[in-house]
Design a protein around this motif. Structure first.
Motif: not given
Length: 93
Positions: A50, A52, A54, A61, A63
């Motif tokens: 995964e 995160l 931005k 953020w 996911p």
């Protein structure tokens, strides 16, 4: 031709190649937080783990687990954070 790219002291590595006449990279991201600038627009597919993310101009953020996709505009950038190793496919649009 395949090109090996290494960033952030080896914590991000990718193999660059062409697929169907378009440039792409397949890579891995180790634990950490990293910033990438974009010249061309990109479509990122999280292959495992995964990330995160931005994007430039965004405050939160978001996911993206394995199997999800996000896009980043040209002449932009994004921050990515991995809490465990992750893999991705980046297609240049």
């Amino acid at each position: 031709m395949i090109k090996h790219n290494t960033y952030f002291d080896g914590k991000v590595q990718s193999l660059g190649f062409e697929r169907n006449g378009r440039r792409a990279t397949a890579g891995v991201i180790d634990v950490g937080e990293f910033h990438f600038g974009t010249d061309a627009a990109e479509r990122m597919t999280v292959v495992s783990g995964e990330l995160l993310v931005k994007r430039a101009g965004e405050g939160a953020w978001v996911p993206y687990p394995a199997g999800t996709v996000f896009e980043v505009p040209a002449k932009s950038g994004f921050d990515v954070k991995a809490t465990a190793p992750a893999a991705y496919l980046c297609e240049f649009l």
